[in-house]
Write a protein that holds these residues in place. Structure first.
Motif, short mmCIF file in Angstrom:
data_model
loop_
_atom_site.label_atom_id
_atom_site.label_comp_id
_atom_site.label_asym_id
_atom_site.label_seq_id
_atom_site.Cartn_x
_atom_site.Cartn_y
_atom_site.Cartn_z
N ALA A 119 66.55 -3.26 4.31
CA ALA A 119 67.11 -4.44 3.82
C ALA A 119 66.30 -4.85 2.61
O ALA A 119 66.72 -5.14 1.37
N LEU A 120 64.81 -5.13 2.72
CA LEU A 120 64.23 -5.56 1.65
C LEU A 120 62.85 -4.63 1.62
O LEU A 120 62.07 -4.54 2.86
N HIS A 121 62.55 -3.84 0.64
CA HIS A 121 61.44 -2.97 0.47
C HIS A 121 60.48 -3.62 -0.75
O HIS A 121 60.98 -3.77 -1.83
N VAL A 122 59.25 -3.74 -0.33
CA VAL A 122 58.39 -4.40 -1.33
C VAL A 122 57.34 -3.67 -1.39
O VAL A 122 56.42 -3.42 -0.38
N HIS A 123 56.82 -3.22 -2.47
CA HIS A 123 55.54 -2.43 -2.64
C HIS A 123 54.83 -2.43 -4.09
O HIS A 123 55.49 -2.94 -5.03
N GLY A 124 53.56 -2.09 -4.13
CA GLY A 124 53.01 -2.15 -5.31
C GLY A 124 52.00 -3.28 -5.44
O GLY A 124 51.92 -4.43 -4.71
N TYR A 184 58.95 -4.01 -6.57
CA TYR A 184 58.09 -3.28 -6.92
C TYR A 184 57.04 -3.38 -8.12
O TYR A 184 57.66 -4.09 -9.18
N ASN A 185 55.73 -3.01 -8.16
CA ASN A 185 54.92 -3.03 -9.35
C ASN A 185 54.50 -1.63 -9.68
O ASN A 185 53.81 -0.94 -8.79
N GLY A 186 55.08 -1.09 -10.77
CA GLY A 186 54.95 0.31 -11.06
C GLY A 186 53.53 0.44 -11.74
O GLY A 186 53.35 1.89 -12.25
N GLN A 187 52.76 -0.69 -12.05
CA GLN A 187 51.72 -0.27 -12.49
C GLN A 187 50.26 -0.55 -11.52
O GLN A 187 50.57 -0.82 -10.34
N SER A 188 49.32 -0.37 -11.94
CA SER A 188 48.03 -0.40 -11.24
C SER A 188 47.14 -1.65 -11.22
O SER A 188 46.15 -1.71 -10.67
N SER A 189 47.82 -2.52 -11.86
CA SER A 189 47.22 -4.12 -11.83
C SER A 189 48.14 -5.10 -11.21
O SER A 189 49.35 -5.23 -11.44
#
Length: 223
Positions: free
Chosen positions: A66-71, A33-38
């Motif tokens: 299995a795989l969680h992709v977000h951000g 994940y990407n915890g930022q907005s950029s």
């Protein structure tokens, strides 16, 4: 894996946590994940043959993904491997792939046991000869390495599925979206020629004028 991380999955096994009495749901095996907005702080992952990713089982709850992709900008490139959702109670199994919040997963090959979900302006792209059945919400076809895939993909809140052909593989038809289990071909469109009739009238008038002119000069010579 959090902000700006890079993951190379070349082998081994990753399994989500087993559900407990305190937490009835199985754990996710890998979360990117990407915890930022950029997108500048996005994570990226690469997966190859030899890696096995499985969500945690949940005998009394929901199986883990299995795989969680977000951000924003987070991407995963899957060139092989096995991705399986965890087993849940009453068939409530986890997802093999879960993509949310403007992330993207590129799938070039692999084995997937469990449904997929894409939402919140995210994308799952399948590379090869694939078609989509909107009625059953399934994607089916073959990758370049001739691995066959048929999987149910749920789209929600602006998530989408892209079917992308590749130059190394010749498909019977182009990747398509069809309401049945068979790909469709559209006929070549007929392009009208709007000035065709006008052009013919101009040519006809020119021929008549030329004929009258020729007759006039012949008459002048004979007289």
């Amino acid at each position: 894996m959090s902000i700006g991380g890079i993951l190379n999955g070349t082998g081994g096994s990753v399994t989500g946590s087993l559900a407990t009495d305190c937490n009835f749901n199985g754990g996710e095996a890998i979360e990117m994940y990407n915890g930022q907005s950029s997108p500048d702080t996005a994570s990226v992952g690469y997966f190859y043959d030899g890696i096995s990713v499985k969500g945690g089982d949940a005998p009394k709850g929901v199986g883990g993904n299995a795989l969680h992709v977000h951000g924003f900008g987070t991407e995963a490139f899957i060139y092989g491997g096995t991705f399986s959702g965890g087993k849940g109670s009453n068939g409530d199994d986890g997802l093999s792939i879960n993509v949310l919040n403007s992330a993207t997963v590129h799938i070039y090959s692999g084995s997937f046991n469990g449904e997929m979900e894409v939402g919140d302006s995210s994308t799952i792209a399948f590379y090869g000869c694939f078609m989509k059945n909107d009625t059953a919400n399934t994607i089916s076809g073959t990758f370049v390495d001739e691995t066959y895939l048929e999987v149910k993909v749920r789209e929600r809140n602006g998530g989408r599925v892209d079917l992308i052909s590749v130059s190394e593989q010749e498909c019977d038809t182009a990747p398509s979206t069809a309401p049945t289990n068979f790909p469709t071909l559209s006929p070549q469109p007929t392009i009208p020629r709007p000035n065709d009739g006008s052009m013919r009238r101009v040519l006809c008038s020119f021929c008549i004028m030329a004929t009258y002119t020729l007759v006039y000069f012949i008459g002048e010579i004979l007289s």
